[in-house]
Write an enzyme that holds these catalytic residues in place. Structure first.
Site, PDB file in Angstrom:
ATOM      1  N   CYS A  89     -18.469   7.762   1.699  1.00 44.41           N
ATOM      2  CA  CYS A  89     -18.990   6.884   2.583  1.00 44.41           C
ATOM      3  C   CYS A  89     -19.440   7.265   3.959  1.00 44.41           C
ATOM      4  O   CYS A  89     -18.583   8.170   4.700  1.00 44.41           O
ATOM      5  CB  CYS A  89     -17.736   5.794   2.859  1.00 44.41           C
ATOM      6  SG  CYS A  89     -18.259   4.455   3.996  1.00 44.41           S
ATOM      7  N   CYS A  97     -14.992   3.584  10.905  1.00 40.90           N
ATOM      8  CA  CYS A  97     -14.130   2.591  10.075  1.00 40.90           C
ATOM      9  C   CYS A  97     -12.593   3.174   9.772  1.00 40.90           C
ATOM     10  O   CYS A  97     -12.409   4.281   9.345  1.00 40.90           O
ATOM     11  CB  CYS A  97     -14.768   2.143   8.651  1.00 40.90           C
ATOM     12  SG  CYS A  97     -13.966   1.084   7.818  1.00 40.90           S
ATOM     13  N   CYS A 100     -10.239   3.478   5.244  1.00 42.73           N
ATOM     14  CA  CYS A 100      -9.964   4.486   4.293  1.00 42.73           C
ATOM     15  C   CYS A 100      -9.203   5.567   5.131  1.00 42.73           C
ATOM     16  O   CYS A 100      -9.942   6.366   6.068  1.00 42.73           O
ATOM     17  CB  CYS A 100     -11.448   5.210   3.639  1.00 42.73           C
ATOM     18  SG  CYS A 100     -11.761   3.698   2.412  1.00 42.73           S
ATOM     19  N   CYS A 176     -19.431  -1.334   1.898  1.00 41.74           N
ATOM     20  CA  CYS A 176     -18.072  -0.892   1.842  1.00 41.74           C
ATOM     21  C   CYS A 176     -18.110  -0.186   0.293  1.00 41.74           C
ATOM     22  O   CYS A 176     -18.080  -1.008  -0.803  1.00 41.74           O
ATOM     23  CB  CYS A 176     -17.053  -1.793   2.000  1.00 41.74           C
ATOM     24  SG  CYS A 176     -15.303  -1.249   1.619  1.00 41.74           S
ATOM     25  N   TYR A 256      10.042 -13.703  -4.559  1.00 37.87           N
ATOM     26  CA  TYR A 256       8.514 -13.742  -3.653  1.00 37.87           C
ATOM     27  C   TYR A 256       7.481 -13.599  -4.919  1.00 37.87           C
ATOM     28  O   TYR A 256       6.757 -12.836  -5.081  1.00 37.87           O
ATOM     29  CB  TYR A 256       8.574 -12.281  -3.081  1.00 37.87           C
ATOM     30  CG  TYR A 256       9.512 -11.888  -2.097  1.00 37.87           C
ATOM     31  CD1 TYR A 256       9.569 -12.613  -0.834  1.00 37.87           C
ATOM     32  CD2 TYR A 256      10.621 -11.239  -2.349  1.00 37.87           C
ATOM     33  CE1 TYR A 256      10.548 -12.333   0.420  1.00 37.87           C
ATOM     34  CE2 TYR A 256      11.788 -11.028  -1.561  1.00 37.87           C
ATOM     35  CZ  TYR A 256      11.461 -11.639  -0.005  1.00 37.87           C
ATOM     36  OH  TYR A 256      12.763 -11.220   0.730  1.00 37.87           O
ATOM     37  N   GLU A 280       9.215 -18.588  -3.925  1.00 45.93           N
ATOM     38  CA  GLU A 280       8.033 -18.440  -3.038  1.00 45.93           C
ATOM     39  C   GLU A 280       7.952 -19.143  -1.808  1.00 45.93           C
ATOM     40  O   GLU A 280       8.302 -20.170  -1.984  1.00 45.93           O
ATOM     41  CB  GLU A 280       6.906 -18.415  -3.991  1.00 45.93           C
ATOM     42  CG  GLU A 280       5.390 -18.393  -3.248  1.00 45.93           C
ATOM     43  CD  GLU A 280       5.390 -17.015  -2.568  1.00 45.93           C
ATOM     44  OE1 GLU A 280       4.901 -17.053  -1.121  1.00 45.93           O
ATOM     45  OE2 GLU A 280       5.739 -15.913  -2.901  1.00 45.93           O
ATOM     46  N   ASP A 324       9.568  -8.569  -5.742  1.00 48.89           N
ATOM     47  CA  ASP A 324       8.157  -8.198  -5.153  1.00 48.89           C
ATOM     48  C   ASP A 324       7.891  -8.733  -3.690  1.00 48.89           C
ATOM     49  O   ASP A 324       7.278  -9.489  -3.512  1.00 48.89           O
ATOM     50  CB  ASP A 324       7.161  -8.668  -6.106  1.00 48.89           C
ATOM     51  CG  ASP A 324       5.719  -8.344  -5.729  1.00 48.89           C
ATOM     52  OD1 ASP A 324       5.521  -7.281  -5.250  1.00 48.89           O
ATOM     53  OD2 ASP A 324       4.815  -8.720  -6.621  1.00 48.89           O
ATOM     54  N   CYS A 351       5.047  -2.154  -2.060  1.00 51.49           N
ATOM     55  CA  CYS A 351       3.860  -1.605  -1.476  1.00 51.49           C
ATOM     56  C   CYS A 351       4.148  -0.749  -0.473  1.00 51.49           C
ATOM     57  O   CYS A 351       3.214  -0.176   0.153  1.00 51.49           O
ATOM     58  CB  CYS A 351       2.698  -2.738  -1.168  1.00 51.49           C
ATOM     59  SG  CYS A 351       3.452  -4.046   0.052  1.00 51.49           S
TER      60      CYS A 351
END
Length: 399
Positions: A89, A97, A100, A176, A256, A280, A324, A351
């Site tokens: 990119c 940007c 990334c 993108c 969650y 949730e 999660d 994550c």
């Protein structure tokens, strides 16, 4: 390089713009590598756009004389790593940007760097040493064209744009490269882009295909949470089920739970004699979960903060838990309430490796051990990595 970072009290003269030649050290959590400057500076610098082992010129982007550490960019590469590649990119690089982190790194080395971060966080925060390999997931094109949703800023002339790293400054981006050609675009509310967006609908439908029983549609809010890599729902569902091995008649908590992705397949696995409780905090997601699980009337869907619901309800044993949480993790209050229900196994979908490692350490205090771990490259070209950990109660095991 211009930066607009959060205001904080200066601790001496600014070092922004100064340059130093240095050898790059190990990768660190957050998409940068560690550089240790010798005397007289004697500072740790968190450097983007570098690869461990390279000799680079570092330009300081944040920091003053009194700060413990500085931030910087590798603006010139004097001795390149064999894993360095030309970023696909044109918007990727220093002062461009900020979306990334690793476009300058070969895909396999990207995964190795992410694995090193996961392993380091577990060793430092949970005091355990486990092998980690980050797995490729089908659905991208050599690390590109995988985002099914993209959130754009508005450029100075109203065009699509992305933010610079740790900045409000926008960089116009015509295409993108990590976004799929059919990606749904999300724009700042009230912006010109938002008013003209063809995708500004209130509810959309995603589809997840599993090896278990074909395809299932899930109702999802247009700007609500849903995994953005097209291969993510399938691989995460299959991993959670393989880790937990839910049995007919068991009681399961899905914490969650979002729109009910895991709850739907857990309910099917435990059958009519089993029970699933999904909790949730987002009201819209909870509403969609009720729609998505309409065929499973024994599944109880609760709307509320997970810690609050667990503190006041369902104070009984459960066999299994799927956890999660958002990026900050579950934290001690939730972990200890899970442990209080004595599940034989917990599948933790994470994550953020630092939050995962911290929570794994809390589970360990209460007799739960990390039995298995898989890591997935659901965010190629970025530093993000998704993990699924299996925690089992010592002496309980899985079936």
């Amino acid at each position: 390089m211009s930066r607009h970072v959060r205001a904080r009290k200066a601790k001496g003269a600014s070092k922004v713009g100064e340059r130093f030649e240095a050898v790059v050290g190990p990768v660190a959590h957050g998409g940068h590598c560690i550089v240790r400057l010798p005397e007289p500076e004697a500072r740790v610098v968190f450097v983007r756009h570098a690869i461990p082992g390279e000799r680079v010129v570092v330009e300081i982007t944040e920091g003053t004389e009194g700060d413990r550490f500085w931030r910087g960019d590798a603006v010139e590469v004097l001795e390149a790593s064999p894993d360095r590649v030309e970023p696909p990119c044109p918007h990727a690089g220093p002062d461009l940007c900020g979306g990334c982190d690793f476009q300058h790194v070969s895909l396999q080395r990207q995964r190795d760097l992410k694995a090193a971060v996961v392993r380091e966080q577990l060793a430092r925060l949970a005091k355990i040493d486990v092998p980690v390999a980050v797995e490729q997931v089908a659905g991208d094109e050599d690390g590109l064209r995988w985002r099914t949703r993209v959130q754009y800023a508005q450029g100075p002339r109203g065009q699509r744009a992305m933010r610079k790293h740790r900045s409000r400054e926008a960089v116009p981006v015509d295409d993108c490269l990590i976004a799929r050609h059919d990606a749904r675009e999300v724009h700042p509310p009230g912006s010109t882009l938002d008013r003209t967006a063809a995708t500004a609908t209130s509810v959309v439908h995603e589809r997840v295909t599993t090896r278990l029983d074909g395809s299932h549609g899930f109702a999802v809010e247009a700007d609500g949470f849903w995994q953005v890599h097209p291969g993510a729902p399938r691989v995460l569902v299959e991993t959670v089920l393989a880790f937990l091995q839910p049995q007919a008649g068991e009681k399961v908590m899905d914490l969650y739970s979002g729109v009910g992705l895991f709850a739907r397949f857990l309910a099917e696995a435990v059958g009519q004699q089993g029970r699933v409780v999904a909790i949730e905090g987002d009201r819209l997601a909870t509403g969609h979960a009720r729609t998505n699980l309409a065929d499973f009337p024994r599944t109880k869907i609760e709307c509320g903060a997970v810690a609050d619901v667990l503190a006041s309800s369902y104070d009984e044993p459960f066999d299994l838990v799927v956890l999660d949480p958002p990026r900050e993790g579950a934290r001690r209050q939730v972990v200890e309430q899970i442990v209080d229900r004595a599940p034989r196994a917990v599948a933790y979908v994470a994550c953020d490796p630092a939050a995962l490692a911290r929570d794994v350490g809390i589970f360990a205090e209460h007799g739960y051990t990390l039995e298995r771990l898989r890591a997935f490259d659901l965010f190629p070209m970025t530093h993000h990595v998704e993990c699924v950990a299996l925690l089992t109660r010592v002496g309980a095991g899985t079936r």
